[in-house]
Write an enzyme that holds these catalytic residues in place. Structure first.
Site, PDB file in Angstrom:
ATOM      1  N   HIS A  89       0.331 -10.875   2.530  1.00  0.00           N
ATOM      2  CA  HIS A  89       0.013  -9.531   3.006  1.00  0.00           C
ATOM      3  C   HIS A  89       0.145  -8.511   1.877  1.00  0.00           C
ATOM      4  O   HIS A  89       0.916  -8.690   0.925  1.00  0.00           O
ATOM      5  CB  HIS A  89       0.939  -9.142   4.160  1.00  0.00           C
ATOM      6  CG  HIS A  89       2.381  -9.017   3.739  1.00  0.00           C
ATOM      7  ND1 HIS A  89       2.895  -7.898   3.105  1.00  0.00           N
ATOM      8  CD2 HIS A  89       3.416  -9.874   3.850  1.00  0.00           C
ATOM      9  CE1 HIS A  89       4.164  -8.074   2.849  1.00  0.00           C
ATOM     10  NE2 HIS A  89       4.516  -9.271   3.277  1.00  0.00           N
ATOM     11  N   GLU A 118       6.813 -14.167   9.206  1.00  0.00           N
ATOM     12  CA  GLU A 118       7.839 -14.262   8.177  1.00  0.00           C
ATOM     13  C   GLU A 118       9.151 -14.791   8.766  1.00  0.00           C
ATOM     14  O   GLU A 118       9.359 -14.795   9.981  1.00  0.00           O
ATOM     15  CB  GLU A 118       8.059 -12.874   7.546  1.00  0.00           C
ATOM     16  CG  GLU A 118       9.110 -12.785   6.457  1.00  0.00           C
ATOM     17  CD  GLU A 118       8.830 -13.668   5.244  1.00  0.00           C
ATOM     18  OE1 GLU A 118       8.922 -14.904   5.381  1.00  0.00           O
ATOM     19  OE2 GLU A 118       8.552 -13.123   4.150  1.00  0.00           O
ATOM     20  N   ASP A 155      -4.858   3.201  19.094  1.00  0.00           N
ATOM     21  CA  ASP A 155      -4.739   3.253  17.631  1.00  0.00           C
ATOM     22  C   ASP A 155      -5.568   4.409  17.072  1.00  0.00           C
ATOM     23  O   ASP A 155      -5.116   5.132  16.168  1.00  0.00           O
ATOM     24  CB  ASP A 155      -5.196   1.919  17.046  1.00  0.00           C
ATOM     25  CG  ASP A 155      -5.171   1.910  15.522  1.00  0.00           C
ATOM     26  OD1 ASP A 155      -4.069   1.865  14.963  1.00  0.00           O
ATOM     27  OD2 ASP A 155      -6.251   1.957  14.910  1.00  0.00           O
TER      28      ASP A 155
END
Length: 373
Positions: free
Chosen positions: A183, A258, A127
Protein backbone atom coordinates in the site's frame (compact mmCIF):
# COMPACT_ATOMS: atom_id res chain seq x y z
CA UNK A 1 -39.38 -5.41 15.30
CA UNK A 2 -40.26 -7.74 12.38
CA UNK A 3 -42.98 -5.39 11.13
CA UNK A 4 -40.97 -2.19 11.58
CA UNK A 5 -39.91 0.01 8.71
CA UNK A 6 -36.38 -0.79 7.57
CA UNK A 7 -33.88 2.02 6.99
CA UNK A 8 -30.26 1.87 5.86
CA UNK A 9 -27.66 4.37 7.07
CA UNK A 10 -24.44 4.71 5.08
CA UNK A 11 -21.88 6.99 6.72
CA UNK A 12 -18.30 8.08 6.25
CA UNK A 13 -15.86 10.71 7.48
CA UNK A 14 -12.26 11.71 7.10
CA UNK A 15 -9.63 14.41 7.37
CA UNK A 16 -6.96 15.90 5.16
CA UNK A 17 -3.90 15.04 7.22
CA UNK A 18 -5.24 13.02 10.18
CA UNK A 19 -5.68 15.23 12.08
CA UNK A 20 -6.53 17.97 9.64
CA UNK A 21 -9.50 19.70 8.00
CA UNK A 22 -12.27 17.16 8.55
CA UNK A 23 -15.83 16.42 7.57
CA UNK A 24 -18.41 13.69 7.43
CA UNK A 25 -21.29 12.57 5.25
CA UNK A 26 -24.23 10.23 5.77
CA UNK A 27 -27.19 9.12 3.73
CA UNK A 28 -30.40 7.43 4.88
CA UNK A 29 -32.14 5.09 2.42
CA UNK A 30 -35.18 2.91 2.38
CA UNK A 31 -33.58 -0.50 2.91
CA UNK A 32 -36.06 -2.26 0.62
CA UNK A 33 -36.08 0.11 -2.36
CA UNK A 34 -32.81 2.02 -2.02
CA UNK A 35 -34.65 5.36 -2.21
CA UNK A 36 -32.62 8.19 -0.69
CA UNK A 37 -34.59 9.72 2.16
CA UNK A 38 -32.03 12.08 3.71
CA UNK A 39 -28.52 13.41 3.17
CA UNK A 40 -26.41 15.05 5.88
CA UNK A 41 -22.85 16.36 5.82
CA UNK A 42 -20.80 18.84 7.80
CA UNK A 43 -17.35 20.40 7.89
CA UNK A 44 -16.10 19.95 11.46
CA UNK A 45 -12.82 21.86 11.50
CA UNK A 46 -9.70 19.97 12.57
CA UNK A 47 -10.16 16.33 13.63
CA UNK A 48 -8.90 12.80 13.01
CA UNK A 49 -10.32 10.35 10.48
CA UNK A 50 -11.87 8.19 13.17
CA UNK A 51 -13.55 11.05 15.02
CA UNK A 52 -14.99 12.24 11.69
CA UNK A 53 -16.27 8.73 10.95
CA UNK A 54 -18.01 8.60 14.31
CA UNK A 55 -19.52 12.04 13.69
CA UNK A 56 -20.87 10.73 10.38
CA UNK A 57 -22.37 7.70 12.10
CA UNK A 58 -23.99 9.86 14.76
CA UNK A 59 -25.48 12.24 12.19
CA UNK A 60 -26.83 9.34 10.12
CA UNK A 61 -28.47 7.69 13.12
CA UNK A 62 -30.06 10.96 14.16
CA UNK A 63 -31.39 11.52 10.65
CA UNK A 64 -32.87 8.00 10.64
CA UNK A 65 -34.45 8.54 14.05
CA UNK A 66 -36.06 11.77 12.86
CA UNK A 67 -37.56 9.94 9.89
CA UNK A 68 -38.93 7.07 11.98
CA UNK A 69 -37.89 6.52 15.61
CA UNK A 70 -39.37 3.00 15.52
CA UNK A 71 -37.55 1.87 12.37
CA UNK A 72 -35.16 -1.07 12.18
CA UNK A 73 -31.84 0.46 11.06
CA UNK A 74 -28.95 -1.24 9.30
CA UNK A 75 -25.75 0.82 9.48
CA UNK A 76 -23.21 0.14 6.76
CA UNK A 77 -19.76 1.77 6.82
CA UNK A 78 -16.36 1.11 5.27
CA UNK A 79 -14.66 1.81 8.62
CA UNK A 80 -13.96 -1.59 10.14
CA UNK A 81 -12.89 0.13 13.34
CA UNK A 82 -16.24 1.89 13.89
CA UNK A 83 -18.27 -1.17 12.90
CA UNK A 84 -16.37 -3.52 15.21
CA UNK A 85 -16.42 -1.07 18.11
CA UNK A 86 -20.13 -0.29 17.78
CA UNK A 87 -20.86 -4.02 17.49
CA UNK A 88 -19.11 -4.50 20.84
CA UNK A 89 -16.33 -6.73 19.53
CA UNK A 90 -13.55 -4.17 19.96
CA UNK A 91 -12.89 -1.76 22.80
CA UNK A 92 -13.14 1.98 22.27
CA UNK A 93 -9.92 3.32 23.78
CA UNK A 94 -9.85 6.90 22.49
CA UNK A 95 -11.72 9.30 24.80
CA UNK A 96 -13.33 11.40 22.04
CA UNK A 97 -14.43 8.30 20.14
CA UNK A 98 -15.78 6.72 23.34
CA UNK A 99 -17.96 9.78 23.96
CA UNK A 100 -19.26 9.75 20.38
CA UNK A 101 -19.92 6.00 20.55
CA UNK A 102 -21.99 6.52 23.69
CA UNK A 103 -23.98 9.28 21.98
CA UNK A 104 -24.57 7.01 18.96
CA UNK A 105 -25.82 4.16 21.15
CA UNK A 106 -28.27 6.54 22.84
CA UNK A 107 -29.98 7.61 19.60
CA UNK A 108 -31.93 4.36 19.12
CA UNK A 109 -32.42 1.23 21.24
CA UNK A 110 -29.67 -1.33 20.65
CA UNK A 111 -32.10 -3.93 19.30
CA UNK A 112 -33.12 -1.62 16.46
CA UNK A 113 -29.62 -1.12 15.00
CA UNK A 114 -27.43 -3.59 13.13
CA UNK A 115 -23.85 -2.79 12.07
CA UNK A 116 -22.01 -4.19 9.06
CA UNK A 117 -18.86 -3.44 7.07
CA UNK A 118 -18.96 -2.69 3.32
CA UNK A 119 -16.14 -1.97 0.85
CA UNK A 120 -15.50 1.69 0.18
CA UNK A 121 -16.79 1.40 -3.39
CA UNK A 122 -20.20 0.42 -1.99
CA UNK A 123 -20.14 3.46 0.30
CA UNK A 124 -19.56 5.96 -2.50
CA UNK A 125 -22.56 8.20 -1.72
CA UNK A 126 -21.47 8.88 1.88
CA UNK A 127 -17.82 9.04 0.77
CA UNK A 128 -18.68 11.77 -1.75
CA UNK A 129 -20.51 13.79 0.89
CA UNK A 130 -17.62 13.40 3.33
CA UNK A 131 -15.09 14.52 0.73
CA UNK A 132 -17.19 17.56 -0.12
CA UNK A 133 -17.27 18.41 3.59
CA UNK A 134 -13.50 17.90 3.92
CA UNK A 135 -12.88 20.14 0.91
CA UNK A 136 -15.07 22.80 2.49
CA UNK A 137 -13.23 22.47 5.81
CA UNK A 138 -9.88 22.86 4.06
CA UNK A 139 -11.21 26.03 2.41
CA UNK A 140 -12.44 27.37 5.74
CA UNK A 141 -16.12 27.23 4.88
CA UNK A 142 -19.16 25.12 5.67
CA UNK A 143 -20.40 22.32 3.42
CA UNK A 144 -23.13 23.14 0.93
CA UNK A 145 -25.14 20.57 -0.95
CA UNK A 146 -23.64 19.78 -4.34
CA UNK A 147 -25.64 19.17 -7.50
CA UNK A 148 -22.86 16.98 -8.92
CA UNK A 149 -23.96 13.32 -9.21
CA UNK A 150 -21.87 10.63 -7.52
CA UNK A 151 -18.95 9.34 -9.51
CA UNK A 152 -18.90 5.72 -10.58
CA UNK A 153 -16.48 3.72 -8.44
CA UNK A 154 -14.65 0.57 -9.57
CA UNK A 155 -16.65 -2.58 -9.09
CA UNK A 156 -15.80 -4.08 -5.70
CA UNK A 157 -16.73 -7.45 -4.29
CA UNK A 158 -15.57 -9.95 -1.74
CA UNK A 159 -12.94 -12.30 -3.13
CA UNK A 160 -14.59 -15.68 -3.81
CA UNK A 161 -13.24 -18.97 -2.58
CA UNK A 162 -11.59 -21.14 -5.20
CA UNK A 163 -13.73 -23.82 -6.80
CA UNK A 164 -12.99 -26.69 -9.20
CA UNK A 165 -14.93 -25.01 -11.99
CA UNK A 166 -13.06 -21.73 -11.45
CA UNK A 167 -9.78 -23.59 -11.57
CA UNK A 168 -10.75 -25.27 -14.82
CA UNK A 169 -11.54 -21.89 -16.34
CA UNK A 170 -8.39 -20.30 -14.99
CA UNK A 171 -5.75 -21.77 -17.26
CA UNK A 172 -5.24 -25.50 -16.74
CA UNK A 173 -1.71 -25.60 -15.34
CA UNK A 174 -0.56 -22.19 -16.53
CA UNK A 175 1.24 -20.04 -13.93
CA UNK A 176 -0.21 -17.05 -12.14
CA UNK A 177 1.74 -13.82 -12.58
CA UNK A 178 1.25 -11.97 -9.30
CA UNK A 179 2.12 -8.30 -8.89
CA UNK A 180 2.50 -7.66 -5.16
CA UNK A 181 1.99 -3.99 -4.30
CA UNK A 182 2.59 -2.66 -0.83
CA UNK A 183 0.00 0.00 0.00
CA UNK A 184 1.03 3.63 -0.50
CA UNK A 185 2.01 5.89 2.40
CA UNK A 186 -0.18 7.05 5.26
CA UNK A 187 0.74 9.55 7.99
CA UNK A 188 1.68 6.58 10.20
CA UNK A 189 3.83 5.06 7.45
CA UNK A 190 5.71 8.34 7.15
CA UNK A 191 6.31 8.36 10.93
CA UNK A 192 7.41 4.69 10.83
CA UNK A 193 4.67 3.72 13.29
CA UNK A 194 3.12 0.26 13.55
CA UNK A 195 -0.32 0.22 11.97
CA UNK A 196 -2.05 -3.14 12.32
CA UNK A 197 -5.32 -4.70 11.22
CA UNK A 198 -7.28 -3.59 14.31
CA UNK A 199 -5.71 -0.18 14.81
CA UNK A 200 -6.53 3.28 13.56
CA UNK A 201 -6.88 2.22 9.89
CA UNK A 202 -5.58 5.51 8.42
CA UNK A 203 -6.18 6.61 4.88
CA UNK A 204 -3.47 7.62 2.42
CA UNK A 205 -1.55 10.84 2.98
CA UNK A 206 -1.16 13.41 0.23
CA UNK A 207 2.20 11.82 -0.66
CA UNK A 208 0.56 8.39 -0.54
CA UNK A 209 -2.13 9.38 -3.00
CA UNK A 210 0.59 10.52 -5.41
CA UNK A 211 2.44 7.22 -4.89
CA UNK A 212 -0.74 5.27 -5.66
CA UNK A 213 -1.28 7.22 -8.87
CA UNK A 214 2.30 6.53 -9.96
CA UNK A 215 1.89 2.82 -9.19
CA UNK A 216 -1.25 2.79 -11.34
CA UNK A 217 0.81 4.03 -14.30
CA UNK A 218 3.49 1.31 -14.03
CA UNK A 219 3.92 -1.32 -16.69
CA UNK A 220 3.69 -4.16 -14.15
CA UNK A 221 -0.02 -3.58 -13.45
CA UNK A 222 -1.08 -3.39 -17.09
CA UNK A 223 -3.05 -6.33 -18.35
CA UNK A 224 -4.31 -7.31 -14.90
CA UNK A 225 -8.00 -8.20 -14.90
CA UNK A 226 -8.40 -8.06 -11.14
CA UNK A 227 -6.94 -6.17 -8.20
CA UNK A 228 -7.18 -8.00 -4.87
CA UNK A 229 -6.83 -5.94 -1.71
CA UNK A 230 -6.93 -6.31 2.04
CA UNK A 231 -9.88 -4.78 3.88
CA UNK A 232 -7.77 -1.93 5.27
CA UNK A 233 -8.39 1.60 4.06
CA UNK A 234 -4.87 2.36 2.82
CA UNK A 235 -4.75 -0.86 0.82
CA UNK A 236 -8.21 -0.33 -0.67
CA UNK A 237 -7.41 3.25 -1.67
CA UNK A 238 -4.23 2.09 -3.42
CA UNK A 239 -6.16 -0.71 -5.15
CA UNK A 240 -8.89 1.67 -6.28
CA UNK A 241 -6.30 4.01 -7.84
CA UNK A 242 -4.88 1.08 -9.83
CA UNK A 243 -8.34 -0.20 -10.80
CA UNK A 244 -9.45 3.24 -11.94
CA UNK A 245 -6.46 3.43 -14.29
CA UNK A 246 -6.57 -0.16 -15.56
CA UNK A 247 -10.30 -0.88 -15.52
CA UNK A 248 -9.73 -3.99 -13.40
CA UNK A 249 -12.24 -5.33 -10.89
CA UNK A 250 -11.45 -4.87 -7.18
CA UNK A 251 -11.89 -7.85 -4.83
CA UNK A 252 -11.51 -7.59 -1.04
CA UNK A 253 -9.93 -10.40 0.97
CA UNK A 254 -9.30 -10.02 4.74
CA UNK A 255 -6.64 -12.74 4.68
CA UNK A 256 -4.26 -10.10 3.28
CA UNK A 257 -4.75 -7.68 6.19
CA UNK A 258 -1.70 -6.49 8.09
CA UNK A 259 -0.57 -8.15 11.33
CA UNK A 260 -2.54 -7.32 14.46
CA UNK A 261 0.03 -5.45 16.57
CA UNK A 262 -2.19 -5.32 19.65
CA UNK A 263 -1.03 -2.88 22.32
CA UNK A 264 1.89 -1.78 20.14
CA UNK A 265 -0.32 -0.26 17.46
CA UNK A 266 0.58 3.37 16.79
CA UNK A 267 4.06 3.15 18.36
CA UNK A 268 7.40 3.17 16.56
CA UNK A 269 9.69 0.17 16.95
CA UNK A 270 12.04 2.24 19.12
CA UNK A 271 9.16 3.23 21.42
CA UNK A 272 8.02 -0.39 21.69
CA UNK A 273 11.55 -1.52 22.52
CA UNK A 274 11.74 1.02 25.34
CA UNK A 275 8.29 0.30 26.83
CA UNK A 276 8.20 -3.48 26.32
CA UNK A 277 11.89 -4.49 26.14
CA UNK A 278 11.49 -8.20 27.03
CA UNK A 279 8.37 -8.72 24.93
CA UNK A 280 9.89 -6.90 21.94
CA UNK A 281 13.11 -8.93 22.13
CA UNK A 282 11.13 -12.18 22.19
CA UNK A 283 8.84 -11.08 19.34
CA UNK A 284 11.82 -10.04 17.21
CA UNK A 285 13.37 -13.52 17.34
CA UNK A 286 10.45 -15.97 17.76
CA UNK A 287 7.65 -16.01 15.14
CA UNK A 288 5.32 -17.76 17.61
CA UNK A 289 5.45 -14.80 20.04
CA UNK A 290 2.65 -12.23 19.66
CA UNK A 291 2.66 -8.57 20.71
CA UNK A 292 0.52 -8.09 23.85
CA UNK A 293 -3.06 -8.49 22.66
CA UNK A 294 -1.89 -9.07 19.09
CA UNK A 295 -1.10 -11.73 16.50
CA UNK A 296 2.09 -13.81 16.09
CA UNK A 297 3.87 -13.98 12.77
CA UNK A 298 3.09 -17.70 12.46
CA UNK A 299 -0.62 -16.83 12.34
CA UNK A 300 0.01 -14.30 9.56
CA UNK A 301 2.02 -16.93 7.67
CA UNK A 302 -0.83 -19.46 7.91
CA UNK A 303 -3.46 -17.12 6.50
CA UNK A 304 -1.08 -15.95 3.75
CA UNK A 305 -0.39 -19.57 2.76
CA UNK A 306 -4.12 -20.32 2.55
CA UNK A 307 -4.80 -17.18 0.54
CA UNK A 308 -1.88 -17.81 -1.83
CA UNK A 309 -3.04 -21.38 -2.47
CA UNK A 310 -6.47 -20.06 -3.43
CA UNK A 311 -4.89 -17.52 -5.77
CA UNK A 312 -2.86 -20.21 -7.57
CA UNK A 313 -6.03 -22.15 -8.26
CA UNK A 314 -8.49 -19.37 -8.99
CA UNK A 315 -6.32 -17.17 -11.20
CA UNK A 316 -4.04 -19.61 -13.02
CA UNK A 317 -2.92 -18.28 -16.40
CA UNK A 318 -3.70 -14.66 -15.51
CA UNK A 319 -2.01 -11.52 -14.20
CA UNK A 320 -3.31 -10.36 -10.82
CA UNK A 321 -2.41 -7.31 -8.75
CA UNK A 322 -2.43 -7.91 -4.99
CA UNK A 323 -2.34 -4.84 -2.75
CA UNK A 324 -1.35 -5.76 0.78
CA UNK A 325 0.93 -4.83 3.70
CA UNK A 326 4.51 -5.31 4.82
CA UNK A 327 4.18 -8.50 6.86
CA UNK A 328 1.89 -10.48 4.50
CA UNK A 329 3.97 -9.40 1.51
CA UNK A 330 7.25 -10.46 3.13
CA UNK A 331 5.72 -13.74 4.33
CA UNK A 332 4.63 -14.66 0.80
CA UNK A 333 7.97 -13.61 -0.67
CA UNK A 334 9.81 -15.73 1.91
CA UNK A 335 7.64 -18.74 1.08
CA UNK A 336 8.47 -18.35 -2.62
CA UNK A 337 12.19 -18.08 -1.82
CA UNK A 338 12.12 -20.94 0.70
CA UNK A 339 13.39 -18.70 3.53
CA UNK A 340 12.51 -19.09 7.19
CA UNK A 341 10.88 -16.57 9.51
CA UNK A 342 14.27 -15.36 10.72
CA UNK A 343 14.67 -13.22 7.56
CA UNK A 344 11.25 -11.53 7.83
CA UNK A 345 12.59 -8.27 9.28
CA UNK A 346 15.52 -8.18 6.84
CA UNK A 347 13.32 -7.75 3.78
CA UNK A 348 12.54 -4.13 2.93
CA UNK A 349 9.55 -3.15 0.79
CA UNK A 350 8.78 0.51 0.14
CA UNK A 351 5.28 2.01 0.04
CA UNK A 352 3.68 1.49 -3.39
CA UNK A 353 6.57 -0.78 -4.46
CA UNK A 354 5.99 -3.75 -6.77
CA UNK A 355 7.29 -7.29 -6.23
CA UNK A 356 6.72 -9.74 -9.08
CA UNK A 357 6.10 -13.45 -8.51
CA UNK A 358 5.19 -16.33 -10.80
CA UNK A 359 3.21 -19.01 -8.96
CA UNK A 360 2.86 -22.44 -10.57
CA UNK A 361 0.02 -24.83 -9.81
CA UNK A 362 2.46 -27.51 -8.60
CA UNK A 363 3.40 -25.24 -5.68
CA UNK A 364 6.70 -23.99 -7.11
CA UNK A 365 7.41 -20.29 -7.55
CA UNK A 366 9.72 -17.84 -9.26
CA UNK A 367 10.68 -14.40 -7.96
CA UNK A 368 11.00 -12.04 -10.92
CA UNK A 369 11.60 -8.72 -9.15
CA UNK A 370 11.53 -7.28 -5.62
CA UNK A 371 10.71 -3.76 -4.38
CA UNK A 372 10.44 -1.93 -7.68
CA UNK A 373 9.74 1.76 -7.11
Amino acid sequence: MSGARRLRVEADGGSRGNPGPAGYGAVVKDAATGEVLAEVAESIGRATNNVAEYRGLLAGLRAAAELDPGASVEVRMDSKLVVEQMSGRWQVKHADMRRLAQEARAVLPAGQVDYGWIPRAQNSHADRLANEAMDAAAAGRQWQRSTTPPTTAPTTATAPAASPSAAAAGGGGQPLDLVLVRHASTPLTEQRRLSGRYGEDPELSEAGRAEARRAAECAEVRGAGVVITSTMRRSRQTAEAIAERTGAQVLVDPQWDETDFGDWDGFTAAEVARRWPAEFAAWSTDPAVAPPGGEPLVAVERRVQRAAAALRTRWAGQRVVLVTHGDPLRALLRECLGCGSHVQRRIHVDPASRTLLRLHDDGTSEVLAVNRV
